[in-house]
Motif scaffolding. Structure first.
Motif, PDB file in Angstrom:
ATOM      1  N   ALA A  89       0.836  -1.205   0.000  1.00 21.89           N
ATOM      2  CA  ALA A  89       0.000   0.000   0.000  1.00 21.89           C
ATOM      3  C   ALA A  89       0.870   1.253   0.000  1.00 21.89           C
ATOM      4  O   ALA A  89       0.557   2.252  -0.669  1.00 21.89           O
ATOM      5  CB  ALA A  89      -0.928  -0.011   1.202  1.00 21.89           C
ATOM      6  N   GLN A  90       1.963   1.218   0.738  1.00 25.61           N
ATOM      7  CA  GLN A  90       2.885   2.358   0.755  1.00 25.61           C
ATOM      8  C   GLN A  90       3.511   2.569  -0.618  1.00 25.61           C
ATOM      9  O   GLN A  90       3.654   3.711  -1.085  1.00 25.61           O
ATOM     10  CB  GLN A  90       3.965   2.118   1.809  1.00 25.61           C
ATOM     11  N   LYS A  91       3.861   1.482  -1.278  1.00 25.88           N
ATOM     12  CA  LYS A  91       4.457   1.589  -2.609  1.00 25.88           C
ATOM     13  C   LYS A  91       3.457   2.131  -3.619  1.00 25.88           C
ATOM     14  O   LYS A  91       3.796   2.978  -4.459  1.00 25.88           O
ATOM     15  CB  LYS A  91       4.980   0.226  -3.058  1.00 25.88           C
ATOM     16  N   ALA A  92       2.217   1.655  -3.551  1.00 21.92           N
ATOM     17  CA  ALA A  92       1.182   2.138  -4.474  1.00 21.92           C
ATOM     18  C   ALA A  92       0.977   3.636  -4.316  1.00 21.92           C
ATOM     19  O   ALA A  92       0.849   4.373  -5.302  1.00 21.92           O
ATOM     20  CB  ALA A  92      -0.124   1.379  -4.231  1.00 21.92           C
ATOM     21  N   LEU A  93       0.951   4.116  -3.077  1.00 22.98           N
ATOM     22  CA  LEU A  93       0.799   5.547  -2.845  1.00 22.98           C
ATOM     23  C   LEU A  93       1.986   6.321  -3.406  1.00 22.98           C
ATOM     24  O   LEU A  93       1.811   7.363  -4.062  1.00 22.98           O
ATOM     25  CB  LEU A  93       0.655   5.818  -1.344  1.00 22.98           C
ATOM     26  N   ALA A  94       3.180   5.823  -3.171  1.00 20.03           N
ATOM     27  CA  ALA A  94       4.375   6.510  -3.675  1.00 20.03           C
ATOM     28  C   ALA A  94       4.361   6.612  -5.196  1.00 20.03           C
ATOM     29  O   ALA A  94       4.738   7.653  -5.768  1.00 20.03           O
ATOM     30  CB  ALA A  94       5.628   5.782  -3.196  1.00 20.03           C
ATOM     31  N   LEU A  95       3.921   5.556  -5.871  1.00 18.00           N
ATOM     32  CA  LEU A  95       3.854   5.583  -7.333  1.00 18.00           C
ATOM     33  C   LEU A  95       2.849   6.629  -7.824  1.00 18.00           C
ATOM     34  O   LEU A  95       3.112   7.356  -8.786  1.00 18.00           O
ATOM     35  CB  LEU A  95       3.478   4.196  -7.857  1.00 18.00           C
ATOM     36  N   ARG A  96       1.689   6.694  -7.167  1.00 21.29           N
ATOM     37  CA  ARG A  96       0.684   7.685  -7.579  1.00 21.29           C
ATOM     38  C   ARG A  96       1.185   9.110  -7.323  1.00 21.29           C
ATOM     39  O   ARG A  96       0.984  10.008  -8.148  1.00 21.29           O
ATOM     40  CB  ARG A  96      -0.617   7.449  -6.804  1.00 21.29           C
ATOM     41  N   GLU A  97       1.807   9.326  -6.164  1.00 18.48           N
ATOM     42  CA  GLU A  97       2.303  10.671  -5.852  1.00 18.48           C
ATOM     43  C   GLU A  97       3.396  11.096  -6.826  1.00 18.48           C
ATOM     44  O   GLU A  97       3.461  12.268  -7.230  1.00 18.48           O
ATOM     45  CB  GLU A  97       2.824  10.712  -4.421  1.00 18.48           C
ATOM     46  N   LYS A  98       4.252  10.165  -7.217  1.00 19.98           N
ATOM     47  CA  LYS A  98       5.321  10.486  -8.162  1.00 19.98           C
ATOM     48  C   LYS A  98       4.749  10.894  -9.512  1.00 19.98           C
ATOM     49  O   LYS A  98       5.242  11.822 -10.168  1.00 19.98           O
ATOM     50  CB  LYS A  98       6.249   9.277  -8.321  1.00 19.98           C
ATOM     51  N   GLU A  99       3.685  10.226  -9.942  1.00 21.97           N
ATOM     52  CA  GLU A  99       3.113  10.509 -11.258  1.00 21.97           C
ATOM     53  C   GLU A  99       2.243  11.759 -11.263  1.00 21.97           C
ATOM     54  O   GLU A  99       2.271  12.556 -12.205  1.00 21.97           O
ATOM     55  CB  GLU A  99       2.273   9.315 -11.725  1.00 21.97           C
ATOM     56  N   PHE A 100       1.465  11.964 -10.174  1.00 19.88           N
ATOM     57  CA  PHE A 100       0.427  13.004 -10.223  1.00 19.88           C
ATOM     58  C   PHE A 100       0.640  14.155  -9.253  1.00 19.88           C
ATOM     59  O   PHE A 100      -0.068  15.152  -9.323  1.00 19.88           O
ATOM     60  CB  PHE A 100      -0.945  12.368  -9.940  1.00 19.88           C
ATOM     61  N   GLY A 101       1.569  14.016  -8.317  1.00 20.78           N
ATOM     62  CA  GLY A 101       1.694  15.012  -7.266  1.00 20.78           C
ATOM     63  C   GLY A 101       0.891  14.608  -6.042  1.00 20.78           C
ATOM     64  O   GLY A 101       0.095  13.668  -6.078  1.00 20.78           O
ATOM     65  N   THR A 102       1.073  15.348  -4.975  1.00 21.50           N
ATOM     66  CA  THR A 102       0.499  14.926  -3.685  1.00 21.50           C
ATOM     67  C   THR A 102      -0.950  15.346  -3.476  1.00 21.50           C
ATOM     68  O   THR A 102      -1.589  14.872  -2.534  1.00 21.50           O
ATOM     69  CB  THR A 102       1.338  15.486  -2.537  1.00 21.50           C
ATOM     70  N   GLU A 103      -1.497  16.211  -4.325  1.00 18.81           N
ATOM     71  CA  GLU A 103      -2.852  16.721  -4.111  1.00 18.81           C
ATOM     72  C   GLU A 103      -3.822  16.325  -5.219  1.00 18.81           C
ATOM     73  O   GLU A 103      -4.952  16.809  -5.255  1.00 18.81           O
ATOM     74  CB  GLU A 103      -2.830  18.258  -3.981  1.00 18.81           C
ATOM     75  N   ASP A 104      -3.404  15.452  -6.093  1.00 20.68           N
ATOM     76  CA  ASP A 104      -4.252  15.054  -7.217  1.00 20.68           C
ATOM     77  C   ASP A 104      -5.314  14.047  -6.768  1.00 20.68           C
ATOM     78  O   ASP A 104      -5.117  13.290  -5.811  1.00 20.68           O
ATOM     79  CB  ASP A 104      -3.387  14.429  -8.312  1.00 20.68           C
ATOM     80  N   ALA A 105      -6.428  14.041  -7.491  1.00 24.85           N
ATOM     81  CA  ALA A 105      -7.508  13.106  -7.165  1.00 24.85           C
ATOM     82  C   ALA A 105      -7.059  11.658  -7.217  1.00 24.85           C
ATOM     83  O   ALA A 105      -7.586  10.803  -6.484  1.00 24.85           O
ATOM     84  CB  ALA A 105      -8.683  13.323  -8.123  1.00 24.85           C
ATOM     85  N   MET A 106      -6.080  11.340  -8.061  1.00 22.66           N
ATOM     86  CA  MET A 106      -5.609   9.964  -8.179  1.00 22.66           C
ATOM     87  C   MET A 106      -4.884   9.475  -6.930  1.00 22.66           C
ATOM     88  O   MET A 106      -4.667   8.270  -6.762  1.00 22.66           O
ATOM     89  CB  MET A 106      -4.683   9.834  -9.381  1.00 22.66           C
ATOM     90  N   VAL A 107      -4.512  10.388  -6.052  1.00 24.33           N
ATOM     91  CA  VAL A 107      -3.792  10.033  -4.839  1.00 24.33           C
ATOM     92  C   VAL A 107      -4.752   9.711  -3.695  1.00 24.33           C
ATOM     93  O   VAL A 107      -4.387   9.062  -2.721  1.00 24.33           O
ATOM     94  CB  VAL A 107      -2.818  11.178  -4.449  1.00 24.33           C
ATOM     95  N   ALA A 108      -5.998  10.139  -3.806  1.00 28.66           N
ATOM     96  CA  ALA A 108      -6.935  10.011  -2.685  1.00 28.66           C
ATOM     97  C   ALA A 108      -7.211   8.555  -2.314  1.00 28.66           C
ATOM     98  O   ALA A 108      -7.241   8.211  -1.126  1.00 28.66           O
ATOM     99  CB  ALA A 108      -8.244  10.720  -3.022  1.00 28.66           C
ATOM    100  N   MET A 109      -7.400   7.687  -3.309  1.00 31.38           N
ATOM    101  CA  MET A 109      -7.711   6.296  -2.985  1.00 31.38           C
ATOM    102  C   MET A 109      -6.522   5.559  -2.377  1.00 31.38           C
ATOM    103  O   MET A 109      -6.687   4.860  -1.374  1.00 31.38           O
ATOM    104  CB  MET A 109      -8.240   5.545  -4.204  1.00 31.38           C
ATOM    105  N   PRO A 110      -5.302   5.688  -2.914  1.00 29.18           N
ATOM    106  CA  PRO A 110      -4.176   5.054  -2.224  1.00 29.18           C
ATOM    107  C   PRO A 110      -3.986   5.547  -0.800  1.00 29.18           C
ATOM    108  O   PRO A 110      -3.591   4.772   0.076  1.00 29.18           O
ATOM    109  CB  PRO A 110      -2.977   5.410  -3.112  1.00 29.18           C
ATOM    110  N   LEU A 111      -4.260   6.824  -0.547  1.00 27.77           N
ATOM    111  CA  LEU A 111      -4.212   7.335   0.824  1.00 27.77           C
ATOM    112  C   LEU A 111      -5.229   6.613   1.698  1.00 27.77           C
ATOM    113  O   LEU A 111      -4.946   6.206   2.827  1.00 27.77           O
ATOM    114  CB  LEU A 111      -4.494   8.844   0.841  1.00 27.77           C
TER     115      LEU A 111
END
Length: 320
Positions: A55-77
């Motif tokens: 789960a930590q890795k999935a979040l890191a991948l999303r944050e790297k691609e989209f930034g920390t405030e993008d909608a795509m980051v909300a579900m991994p969080l």
């Protein structure tokens, strides 16, 4: 005794939504999607410690691609928060849920069903911390959003119904919890059939309400059914089974079936220890129940040892 683990099925439902927000690049989707799928499978099997780094890795991948405030980051969080919740790490889970909620409300609006998902999980976290006044409005808002968007019989409503019912059960308001548990169970079984493993938490928690309403035959039937369905789906070592064993032991203790009660309390402790570890907050209630059982039997030394251990877990985790 608490009606625990209403969030187990919540988290399964939530994690199942992780891949549906889509539109990342194919390379990121392939890696993040594969990692998320592995994490979900481990989660469903109750292997939360193993699921955590994924789960930590999935979040890191999303944050790297989209930034920390993008909608795509909300579900991994939200997913990561759910795993921390199930590991008893409530303070960490709360921060992750709040961050996910803020992103979703900002990007999707306050009435999006994705907002309802995080409201439900945050409300369940507050229930687990006995913060009932904080939990109730969040869970009611989650239910209202989904009812408006999807109708009163959509299965996605069920876990917020169950968690709200658990709030009422924890407060001894069984006249309010029983109809909510029954409504949720009927929706799930109509949608997914009688062997739906996601319905077992509702069975166990409805049985807890029945125990406190002295409807022992109804409670025993539901608990045995819960254990059978969960074991068929996930094997004998699963936290849901441990909770059902605890509730069934409490039922037998009230009926004077002392040998059966002690055996099941010990099985519940052993299953929780095996699946969640020796210091998980979910052990507190089983240890307290077994201690109370021993006190009733005049086994004060055995009871004192369990209370000491229960208090130690509370001190480490902040369990209520």
């Amino acid at each position: 005794m608490k009606a625990l683990r209403a969030s187990i099925c919540v988290a399964i439902t939530t994690l199942a939504l992780s891949l549906s927000l889509a539109a990342p690049s194919r390379a990121a989707e392939d890696e993040a999607g594969a990692v998320t799928q592995q994490m979900k499978e481990l989660y469903r099997a109750g292997k939360y410690t193993e699921a955590l780094p994924l789960a930590q890795k999935a979040l890191a991948l999303r944050e790297k691609e989209f930034g920390t405030e993008d909608a795509m980051v909300a579900m991994p969080l939200n997913d990561l928060g759910t795993i921390h919740y199930n590991l008893g790490q409530y303070a960490v889970a709360e921060l992750l849920y709040k961050r996910s909620l803020a992103i979703r409300e900002k990007t999707l609006g306050p009435d999006a069903t994705e907002v309802a998902t995080v409201l439900n999980n945050l409300g369940e976290l507050y229930r687990a911390e006995a913060r009932y006044a904080d939990a109730e409005p969040l869970l009611k808002r989650s239910i209202a959003i989904r009812e408006k968007a999807l109708g009163r019989s959509d299965p996605s409503i069920v876990m917020a119904l169950s968690n709200l019912a658990a709030v009422y059960s924890n407060q001894g308001r069984y006249d309010r919890s029983e109809p909510l548990f029954k409504r949720g169970l009927a929706i799930l079984q109509k949608a997914n059939g009688p062997d739906d493993p996601e319905a077992t938490v509702l069975m166990s928690n409805l049985a807890d309400a029945y125990i406190n309403l002295h409807r022992y035959a109804d409670a025993e039937r539901l608990l045995k059914r819960s254990i059978a369905v969960t074991e068929k789906a996930f094997g004998p070592d699963h936290p849901d089974i441990a909770q059902a064993q605890n509730n069934l032991a409490t039922l037998y203790a009230r009926q004077g079936r002392n040998e059966d009660a002690e055996r099941l309390y010990k099985l519940s402790v052993a299953t929780f220890e095996k699946t969640l570890g020796p210091d998980h907050p979910d052990l507190v209630d089983v240890l307290d129940n077994l201690a109370a059982f021993y006190r009733d039997q005049g086994r004060t030394a055995d009871a004192r040892g369990l209370i000491k251990r229960s208090q130690a877990i509370r001190g480490k985790t902040g369990a209520s």
